[in-house]
Design an enzyme around this catalytic site. Structure first.
Site, PDB file in Angstrom:
ATOM      1  N   HIS A 317       0.735  -1.089  -0.091  1.00  0.00           N
ATOM      2  CA  HIS A 317       0.070   0.027   0.036  1.00  0.00           C
ATOM      3  C   HIS A 317       0.916   1.341   0.118  1.00  0.00           C
ATOM      4  CE1 HIS A 317      -2.009   3.311   2.614  1.00  0.00           C
ATOM      5  NE2 HIS A 317      -2.843   3.048   1.624  1.00  0.00           N
ATOM      6  N   SER A 318       0.456   2.407  -0.525  1.00  0.00           N
ATOM      7  CA  SER A 318       1.231   3.439  -0.809  1.00  0.00           C
ATOM      8  C   SER A 318       2.573   3.413  -1.190  1.00  0.00           C
ATOM      9  CB  SER A 318       1.076   4.288   0.618  1.00  0.00           C
ATOM     10  OG  SER A 318       1.452   5.549   0.587  1.00  0.00           O
ATOM     11  N   LEU A 319       3.556   3.859  -0.312  1.00  0.00           N
ATOM     12  CA  LEU A 319       4.915   3.726  -0.712  1.00  0.00           C
ATOM     13  C   LEU A 319       5.456   1.915  -0.977  1.00  0.00           C
ATOM     14  CD1 LEU A 319       8.036   4.459  -1.016  1.00  0.00           C
ATOM     15  CD2 LEU A 319       8.125   4.592   1.656  1.00  0.00           C
ATOM     16  N   HIS A 421      -6.943   7.846   1.731  1.00  0.00           N
ATOM     17  CA  HIS A 421      -5.714   7.087   1.258  1.00  0.00           C
ATOM     18  C   HIS A 421      -5.351   6.060   2.064  1.00  0.00           C
ATOM     19  CE1 HIS A 421      -1.825   6.482  -0.377  1.00  0.00           C
ATOM     20  NE2 HIS A 421      -1.334   6.538   0.784  1.00  0.00           N
TER      21      HIS A 421
END
EC number: 3.1.1.3
Length: 519
Positions: A317-319, A421
């Protein structure tokens, strides 16, 4: 696909009751697999070491396997390992072609090294006298294959991948991505019965680098690496990895070293004034060992060594999703990301295989995100954005591979908000509901969203900035649990209800900037 017992029995009887026919394939195109715990994996930077240390730990310390010379006591006791039981979660798989180089690169940075070596050879530059190669040492043997000749140096290999048309599969991988944030056995775990919550890498008390978990099925035929995203400031509650997370976010997803304006401290020395930035300098910075993408090489190589016959998947997830994608692109491994920032920018700077030579549908990379997330949509920037206030230069918006885009702004009526997010919000409020199918005869919503990227991004950015200027972000909270309407008398299907994947063909990053050699 689930096959009832009588049908399975009939498959054995039919050969005796019917005329001979050509032999069927050994395995169906679609099947379901499950997993159980077996290992733990640790990663940390030890004193006076320039490279990270990796270790692998079985459930019993006596059966530990070391990737490097590292004391097992530094990882922790057995109580830190996950003990997961509860609901059964399964992943449906299918077969898919993925384009891979016939000769596998040793590391992620091998692509950049090969590009530099070929450029120096073409230009007749002596590497020993070239000061631009201090960070990128040239490879001894491996050369990147030519994407212009895929039949000669590339292979389109049929591999087992997660079936992303199946909503439960998308949810299960998202929960694995969520678990990468949480210490094994701690609060926040999604219990995964029959899944292998193995190798929680990077969970040492003082570790500040790459973190996550590794899952494997009962036969060790499929291994899934999940990688943690950002745990700092606007994106989480902080923690020991916060400093490295922020550094890598700003290095990977900014146009030029996070030099947003005069008030920012750049993370590298490539800024050349105005909207000019040193291209070679940026490439050198990206291959530094402090960048998670290169640290991930060590993780991937060790996993493939432990499971030489397994199919390796990545998720995050994300980075963590962006790093998963970069690893997948480098080695031809399937990767599924959630709410990842646009990672086409760092992928191009690392000279990873990209279109047109690497078609999006053959890359094995799939990004899952929604339109109310300003980070994944590439609009969490500008002086009034939450990312700017927290010191994150999230300037990229373009993704590699294919995109499964949930239009939560249109379908659910959400407003753009950085709080959407979070992976928990995605699991509970986006993926939990089956998504409405497109009406026949209408052009694709997802294709339009990608083709009109600039227009959509500008509108979202303007709305985001306006909301902060009005100082009413708490009132501007339009992302409750309001999902697609069900048909009267209809049931909530467990499978299906996932948007179709498309590629972001017309997306451009950092259009104001000029990249070259300005020294």
């Amino acid at each position: 696909m689930y096959i009832p017992g009588p049908l399975r029995l009939s498959s054995y009887l039919l050969p005796f009751l019917s005329s001979p026919s050509p032999p069927a394939q050994s395995s169906p195109d679609t099947r379901t697999i499950s997993f159980k715990p077996v290992h733990a994996h640790g990663h940390a930077f030890v004193d006076n070491a320039s490279t990270p240390t990796l270790l692998f730990l079985d459930q019993s310390p006596s059966a530990s396997l070391y990737a490097h010379d590292y004391p097992i006591g530094a990882f922790g006791d057995d109580y830190m390992l996950p003990r997961l039981t509860s609901d059964v979660l399964e992943i449906r798989t299918r077969k898919k072609l993925i384009r891979r180089p016939k000769v596998r690169p040793p590391r992620i940075i091998s692509w950049a090294q090969s590009y530099r070596a070929q450029a120096l050879h073409f230009n007749g530059i002596n590497n020993n006298n070239d000061n631009s190669n201090k960070s990128i040492s040239l490879p001894e043997s491996w050369l990147a294959p030519d994407l212009a000749n895929p039949s000669d140096e590339w292979s389109d290999v049929e591999v087992t991948v997660p079936d992303l048309t199946d909503r439960q599969t998308v949810i299960t991988l998202a929960k694995m991505s969520s678990n990468a944030y949480v210490t094994p056995g701690g609060a926040g775990w999604y219990t995964l019965n029959d899944w292998n919550a193995s190798m929680p890498f990077g969970w040492e008390p003082d570790a500040d680098g790459l973190r996550g978990h590794v899952f494997a099925d009962e036969k060790n035929e499929t291994v899934i690496i999940s990688i943690k995203g950002t745990s700092a400031g606007v994106l989480g509650s902080g923690g020991p990895t916060a400093k490295n997370d922020k550094f890598n976010d700003n290095l990977l997803f900014s146009c030029c070293c996070a030099r947003v304006d005069f008030s920012w401290t750049p993370v590298c020395d490539c800024y050349a004034g105005g909207y000019k930035c040193g291209q070679t300098c940026l490439e050198d910075a990206l291959v530094s060992e402090s960048v998670y993408a290169t640290v991930g090489t060590n993780l991937y190589n060790n996993i493939t060594y432990m499971y030489p016959n397994a199919t390796i998947w990545l998720t995050g997830h994300s980075l963590g999703g962006a790093v998963s994608s970069l690893i997948g692109l480098s080695f031809g491994a399937p990767a599924v990301t959630y709410e990842s920032p646009g990672e086409l920018l760092p992928a191009s700077r690392l000279h990873l295989p990209l279109p047109p030579g690497m078609p999006a549908n053959l890359s094995g990379i799939t990004h899952v995100y929604h339109t109310a997330d300003p980070i994944a949509m590439g609009v969490c920037n500008g002086p009034y954005s939450s990312c700017y206030a927290a010191g994150f230069a999230m300037e990229s918006k373009c993704h590699t591979g294919e995109t499964i885009l949930y239009d939560t702004v249109r379908v659910k009526g959400w407003s753009v908000d950085v709080r959407t997010h979070r992976i928990e919000e995605v699991i509970d409020k986006v993926l939990a509901d089956p998504w409405p199918e497109e009406e026949e005869g209408k052009s694709g919503v997802w294709e339009k969203a990608v083709e009109g990227w600039y227009r959509a991004a500008d509108r979202v950015r303007a709305a985001l900035d306006e909301s902060v200027v009005r100082d009413d972000v708490n009132v501007w909270w339009g992302w409750g649990r309001r999902g697609p309407k069900r048909q009267p008398g209809g049931e909530d299907p467990k499978h299906g209800g996932v948007p179709k994947p498309v590629s972001e063909e017309d997306c451009v990053d950092c259009y104001k900037w000029e990249f070259g050699e300005w020294n």
